[in-house]
Write a protein that holds these residues in place. Structure first.
Motif, PDB file in Angstrom:
ATOM      1  N   ASP A 134      64.309  29.189  56.012  1.00  0.00           N
ATOM      2  CA  ASP A 134      65.340  29.794  56.112  1.00  0.00           C
ATOM      3  C   ASP A 134      65.535  30.596  57.301  1.00  0.00           C
ATOM      4  N   TYR A 167      61.934  31.984  58.385  1.00  0.00           N
ATOM      5  CA  TYR A 167      60.639  32.326  57.697  1.00  0.00           C
ATOM      6  C   TYR A 167      60.507  31.068  56.764  1.00  0.00           C
ATOM      7  N   GLU A 207      73.880  35.243  49.515  1.00  0.00           N
ATOM      8  CA  GLU A 207      73.792  35.132  50.750  1.00  0.00           C
ATOM      9  C   GLU A 207      74.432  33.793  51.033  1.00  0.00           C
ATOM     10  N   GLU A 209      75.316  30.856  52.923  1.00  0.00           N
ATOM     11  CA  GLU A 209      74.711  30.023  53.777  1.00  0.00           C
ATOM     12  C   GLU A 209      75.204  28.522  53.618  1.00  0.00           C
ATOM     13  N   ASP A 241      71.791  31.752  49.132  1.00  0.00           N
ATOM     14  CA  ASP A 241      70.169  32.358  49.063  1.00  0.00           C
ATOM     15  C   ASP A 241      70.145  33.759  48.468  1.00  0.00           C
ATOM     16  N   LYS A 261      63.480  37.196  47.596  1.00  0.00           N
ATOM     17  CA  LYS A 261      64.239  35.831  47.766  1.00  0.00           C
ATOM     18  C   LYS A 261      63.879  34.706  47.099  1.00  0.00           C
TER      19      LYS A 261
HETATM   20 MN    MN Z   1      68.708  33.819  53.539  1.00  0.00          MN
END
Ligand code: MN
Length: 423
Positions: A134, A167, A207, A209, A241, A261
């Motif tokens: 991500d 990451y 999130e 995305e 996410d 996450k």
């Molecule tokens: Mn994310």
């Protein structure tokens, strides 16, 4: 121009107005029915096209495929053939379903065996994801988060304008749209001056995305240049996410996100090829300071994709809470892939790369509740009168995305999931 992208093309399959799936899209996915094992499919309008049967009837000969590429529960086997072969497949499908082509259209028996109504099939996870990375590539998002959690005067960390920060996430909990999620539990610190407690997260967030799926990359030790990055990208999907902000705030120092996450990330079910998105390519926003040489690029590497987020409370209608665009990303996908491999890290067929939360410049274009409700200080009003600072049990979060140019609209459908009470 890629043949299948010709805006003049019309299909002999009916395409409803404002459909995300005209003949110029031809995304790839995997479906199954009550009677049939999973197979690789594409879609035009509200019809799903069975590529396994198309192949068996001889319509996809001489393209380099074998039956197992389509008689498969994942797209990986098909993607293993690489860019040129999958481009030829999409072009062939475009030809077969063109209104001027009677090759398949005239064979009622075959048409019956190949076309399914979208309501007759169940969508499956399209890709067996190997690794999931991500990124954190929206300057507006990184700035907003920096302002809230650190110093408003120095919101962006010093490395942000130099590095497409990312990451390594977790592939095992990437799930298909429609699968619901239990509120995660973990360590949170509701009172900053006191010890942490173990409890369900009180700050579940989405999130907004997008993600791209890769072909096989290069061997360990080699790097992918920005100029060749597109040869390694199969296509894109919508990506939510999911994040637990209270867990994140406590755990993220010093190694970054972990349990905040990896409880779930939802993807949409159709992979729209990078080829199909080519007509919607746009310039990347100006990058200042000048990037290091391996991140330099030429041409249009960003994409104009309208994105929308809605919350649908239990037993109520949805409220649209965000309108953003994929083109707001500071770092483009070619730069992300070049950066990911600059040290020799190998990317494999079926890897998933998240863009990072996509926030735009205006308050209604922020890609997370954290930003939209500004850390809970500006609750959002729902159409049913209720308010939201974060996502409540029973809320369904729905994301949609589409591009439009030259009178052609192609889209991604939607990614959605409901938050259920903690287990
Ligand atoms: Mn994310």
């Amino acid at each position: 121009m890629i043949k299948a992208n010709n805006p003049e093309l019309k299909s002999w399959i009916l395409v409803p107005e404002n459909s995300d799936f005209p003949i110029q899209n031809l995304p790839f996915g995997v479906v199954k029915t009550a009677d049939l094992t999973p197979f690789v499919a594409t879609r035009i309008g509200d019809k799903v096209i069975d590529l396994r049967n198309l192949f068996q009837f001889g319509y996809l000969n001489n393209l380099g495929f074998v039956l197992a590429d389509f008689d498969n529960e994942f797209l990986n086997s098909l993607m293993k053939h690489g860019k040129v072969v999958t481009r030829n497949l999409r072009n062939r499908l475009s030809e077969l379903f063109d209104s001027n082509c009677s090759e398949l259209k005239q064979n009622d028996v075959h048409v019956h065996e190949v076309l399914f109504d979208i309501n007759e099939v169940e969508m499956c996870m399209p890709v067996q994801i190997g690794d999931y990375t991500d990124f954190y590539s929206s300057k507006e998002h990184a700035t907003n988060v920096g302002m809230m959690f650190r110093d408003p005067a120095n919101a962006l960390l010093p490395n942000w304008l130099w590095i497409p920060v990312g990451y390594h996430g977790r592939a095992s909990s990437v799930i298909l749209s429609g699968q619901n999620i239990h509120r995660p539990k973990g360590q949170i610190k509701p009172v900053p001056t006191e010890d942490p407690i173990y409890a369900p997260s009180r700050q579940v967030d989405f999130e907004l995305e997008m993600a791209f799926v890769t072909y096989d990359g290069k061997p360990l030790g080699d790097s992918i240049k920005t100029a060749e990055a597109e040869d390694y990208i199969f296509g894109m999907c919508l990506f939510n996410d999911w994040s637990a902000r209270d867990i994140q705030a406590w755990e993220y120092v010093p190694l970054g996100p972990f349990l905040a996450k990896n409880f779930a990330s939802s993807i949409s079910s159709w992979i729209v090829t990078l080829d199909a998105l080519e007509p919607y390519a746009v310039e990347t926003t100006k990058q200042e300071p000048k990037v290091l040489s391996y991140l330099e690029f030429e041409g249009k590497k960003s994409y104009d994709i309208h994105l929308q987020v809605a919350i649908e409370p239990e037993n109520s209608n949805e409220t649209v809470i965000c309108n953003s665009n994929f083109k707001y990303m500071y770092w483009n996908m070619a730069q992300q892939l070049a950066h990911h491999t600059v040290n020799g890290c190998n990317v494999r067929c079926g890897d998933l790369m998240g863009s990072g939360t996509i926030s735009g410049p205006t308050e209604d274009s922020y890609g997370s509740m954290l930003e939209l409700a500004w850390k809970g200080t500006k609750p959002l009003k729902m159409n049913d009168g209720s308010e939201r600072k974060f996502i409540l049990d029973g809320d369904t979060v729905i994301m949609r995305g589409h591009s439009e140019a030259n009178g052609v609209r192609i889209g991604f459908g939607e990614v959605k999931a409901k938050i259920l009470p903690a287990k």
